[in-house]
Design a protein around this motif. Structure first.
Motif, PDB file in Angstrom:
ATOM      1  N   VAL A 200       0.796  -1.229   0.000  1.00  0.00           N
ATOM      2  CA  VAL A 200       0.000   0.000   0.000  1.00  0.00           C
ATOM      3  C   VAL A 200       0.827   1.278   0.000  1.00  0.00           C
ATOM      4  O   VAL A 200       0.278   2.357  -0.141  1.00  0.00           O
ATOM      5  N   GLN A 201       2.141   1.152   0.153  1.00  0.00           N
ATOM      6  CA  GLN A 201       2.993   2.333   0.152  1.00  0.00           C
ATOM      7  C   GLN A 201       3.943   2.286  -1.036  1.00  0.00           C
ATOM      8  O   GLN A 201       4.343   1.215  -1.480  1.00  0.00           O
ATOM      9  N   SER A 202       4.320   3.460  -1.515  1.00  0.00           N
ATOM     10  CA  SER A 202       5.280   3.528  -2.616  1.00  0.00           C
ATOM     11  C   SER A 202       6.617   2.985  -2.161  1.00  0.00           C
ATOM     12  O   SER A 202       7.075   3.321  -1.069  1.00  0.00           O
ATOM     13  N   PRO A 203       7.257   2.131  -2.989  1.00  0.00           N
ATOM     14  CA  PRO A 203       8.568   1.633  -2.595  1.00  0.00           C
ATOM     15  C   PRO A 203       9.572   2.778  -2.538  1.00  0.00           C
ATOM     16  O   PRO A 203       9.687   3.546  -3.467  1.00  0.00           O
ATOM     17  N   GLU A 204      10.257   2.898  -1.429  1.00  0.00           N
ATOM     18  CA  GLU A 204      11.268   3.931  -1.258  1.00  0.00           C
ATOM     19  C   GLU A 204      12.501   3.290  -0.659  1.00  0.00           C
ATOM     20  O   GLU A 204      12.409   2.420   0.179  1.00  0.00           O
ATOM     21  N   SER A 205      13.646   3.752  -1.085  1.00  0.00           N
ATOM     22  CA  SER A 205      14.886   3.214  -0.533  1.00  0.00           C
ATOM     23  C   SER A 205      15.418   4.081   0.600  1.00  0.00           C
ATOM     24  O   SER A 205      16.476   3.832   1.132  1.00  0.00           O
ATOM     25  N   LYS A 206      14.681   5.119   0.986  1.00  0.00           N
ATOM     26  CA  LYS A 206      15.129   6.021   2.029  1.00  0.00           C
ATOM     27  C   LYS A 206      15.078   5.343   3.390  1.00  0.00           C
ATOM     28  O   LYS A 206      14.171   4.572   3.684  1.00  0.00           O
ATOM     29  N   ALA A 207      16.059   5.668   4.240  1.00  0.00           N
ATOM     30  CA  ALA A 207      16.089   5.120   5.596  1.00  0.00           C
ATOM     31  C   ALA A 207      14.986   5.741   6.442  1.00  0.00           C
ATOM     32  O   ALA A 207      14.430   5.102   7.326  1.00  0.00           O
ATOM     33  N   VAL A 208      14.646   6.997   6.167  1.00  0.00           N
ATOM     34  CA  VAL A 208      13.605   7.694   6.913  1.00  0.00           C
ATOM     35  C   VAL A 208      12.430   7.934   5.977  1.00  0.00           C
ATOM     36  O   VAL A 208      12.577   8.565   4.931  1.00  0.00           O
ATOM     37  N   LYS A 209      11.278   7.419   6.352  1.00  0.00           N
ATOM     38  CA  LYS A 209      10.066   7.606   5.549  1.00  0.00           C
ATOM     39  C   LYS A 209       9.080   8.432   6.350  1.00  0.00           C
ATOM     40  O   LYS A 209       8.788   8.113   7.495  1.00  0.00           O
ATOM     41  N   VAL A 210       8.574   9.475   5.765  1.00  0.00           N
ATOM     42  CA  VAL A 210       7.605  10.340   6.435  1.00  0.00           C
ATOM     43  C   VAL A 210       6.262  10.198   5.739  1.00  0.00           C
ATOM     44  O   VAL A 210       6.172  10.308   4.516  1.00  0.00           O
ATOM     45  N   ILE A 211       5.245   9.932   6.533  1.00  0.00           N
ATOM     46  CA  ILE A 211       3.886   9.891   6.007  1.00  0.00           C
ATOM     47  C   ILE A 211       3.116  10.980   6.739  1.00  0.00           C
ATOM     48  O   ILE A 211       2.929  10.914   7.954  1.00  0.00           O
ATOM     49  N   ARG A 212       2.688  11.975   6.016  1.00  0.00           N
ATOM     50  CA  ARG A 212       2.007  13.124   6.606  1.00  0.00           C
ATOM     51  C   ARG A 212       0.558  12.781   6.952  1.00  0.00           C
ATOM     52  O   ARG A 212      -0.030  11.843   6.397  1.00  0.00           O
ATOM     53  N   LYS A 213       0.000  13.577   7.836  1.00  0.00           N
ATOM     54  CA  LYS A 213      -1.395  13.419   8.240  1.00  0.00           C
ATOM     55  C   LYS A 213      -2.285  13.374   6.993  1.00  0.00           C
ATOM     56  O   LYS A 213      -2.143  14.202   6.099  1.00  0.00           O
ATOM     57  N   GLY A 214      -3.147  12.378   6.921  1.00  0.00           N
ATOM     58  CA  GLY A 214      -4.053  12.236   5.791  1.00  0.00           C
ATOM     59  C   GLY A 214      -3.492  11.419   4.639  1.00  0.00           C
ATOM     60  O   GLY A 214      -4.196  11.155   3.666  1.00  0.00           O
ATOM     61  N   GLU A 215      -2.209  11.012   4.721  1.00  0.00           N
ATOM     62  CA  GLU A 215      -1.591  10.258   3.629  1.00  0.00           C
ATOM     63  C   GLU A 215      -1.612   8.749   3.849  1.00  0.00           C
ATOM     64  O   GLU A 215      -1.199   7.996   2.978  1.00  0.00           O
ATOM     65  N   GLY A 216      -2.066   8.278   5.007  1.00  0.00           N
ATOM     66  CA  GLY A 216      -2.107   6.844   5.271  1.00  0.00           C
ATOM     67  C   GLY A 216      -3.114   6.142   4.372  1.00  0.00           C
ATOM     68  O   GLY A 216      -3.997   6.780   3.776  1.00  0.00           O
ATOM     69  N   ALA A 217      -2.971   4.832   4.269  1.00  0.00           N
ATOM     70  CA  ALA A 217      -3.858   4.031   3.419  1.00  0.00           C
ATOM     71  C   ALA A 217      -5.090   3.601   4.207  1.00  0.00           C
ATOM     72  O   ALA A 217      -4.989   2.856   5.179  1.00  0.00           O
ATOM     73  N   VAL A 218      -6.265   4.083   3.788  1.00  0.00           N
ATOM     74  CA  VAL A 218      -7.517   3.700   4.437  1.00  0.00           C
ATOM     75  C   VAL A 218      -7.917   2.329   3.887  1.00  0.00           C
ATOM     76  O   VAL A 218      -8.348   2.210   2.749  1.00  0.00           O
ATOM     77  N   LEU A 219      -7.766   1.294   4.712  1.00  0.00           N
ATOM     78  CA  LEU A 219      -8.015  -0.073   4.248  1.00  0.00           C
ATOM     79  C   LEU A 219      -9.311  -0.657   4.782  1.00  0.00           C
ATOM     80  O   LEU A 219      -9.678  -1.771   4.420  1.00  0.00           O
ATOM     81  N   TRP A 220     -10.000   0.095   5.650  1.00  0.00           N
ATOM     82  CA  TRP A 220     -11.310  -0.342   6.151  1.00  0.00           C
ATOM     83  C   TRP A 220     -12.114   0.901   6.481  1.00  0.00           C
ATOM     84  O   TRP A 220     -11.570   1.875   7.001  1.00  0.00           O
TER      85      TRP A 220
END
Length: 200
Positions: free
Chosen positions: A71-91
């Motif tokens: 559900v997330q874009s593949p990133e090779s970064k050691a630090v991944k930031v997901i901002r408010k509202g960017e999470g995957a709504v799965l239910w």
């Protein structure tokens, strides 16, 4: 499907197809490994439906990747930031409930961090996850009834619980007010030969 759900479904479909093709699996091979129908795999890859969390877990387990990888874009970064509202709504529910996967780690030791809201009367039942899975939950607002291993516990704001995720379990709001909780799911050895052998 609204635009955000359609966009997520499309991203998941592309990722599933990419992982399946990287393994040179047919649709039938993935369907058999995941324990779902061929039609379900086609629907997921073509983004014509919004699959359940249980279905996504079966597919991710079969592919040997964690749910966050689907559900997330593949990133090779050691630090991944997901901002408010960017999470995957799965239910989501008609009463305003939602389960949002806000962060996760990569295999083989996968940790998922969820933000859940249960509307009044909402219940989410989950099938057993892979052997050894653990869940940790803390209630932020309201009251949540957690059932696991044939035991039900009512938790108030500030209460927490740890339980095995490899048994059938559920989260419910039996009140007339919304409830919110944070959930961490830990799965060991995702994609490892040891884990695959244990699932046969």
């Amino acid at each position: 499907m609204d635009e955000s759900i359609a966009s997520l479904a499309s991203a998941i479909g592309s990722r599933v197809k990419q992982e399946r093709q990287a393994r040179r699996w047919t649709l039938d091979q993935l369907a058999e490994a995941a324990g779902v129908s061929r039609r379900m795999i086609i629907n997921v890859e073509q983004a014509t439906m919004n699959p359940s969390v249980g279905t996504l877990l079966r597919i991710s387990d079969a592919l040997g990747v964690g749910l966050p990888d689907l559900v997330q874009s593949p990133e090779s970064k050691a630090v991944k930031v997901i901002r408010k509202g960017e999470g995957a709504v799965l239910w989501s529910s008609e009463s305003g409930g939602r389960g949002v996967l806000v962060a996760g780690t990569e295999p083989p030791e996968v940790v998922e961090l969820w933000d859940w809201i249960l509307g009044p009367g909402d219940k989410h039942a989950s099938e057993p996850h892979t052997p050894g899975t653990k869940e940790l939950l803390q209630v932020q607002e309201g009251t949540v009834a957690v059932t696991a291993a044939d035991q039900t516990v009512a938790l108030e704001a500030g209460d927490s619980i740890t339980f095995p995720g490899d048994v059938a379990h559920s989260y419910a709001n039996n009140t007339t007010e919304p409830a919110r909780f944070s959930l961490a799911v830990f799965e060991r050895g995702v994609g490892s030969p040891h884990r695959e052998a244990g699932n046969e």
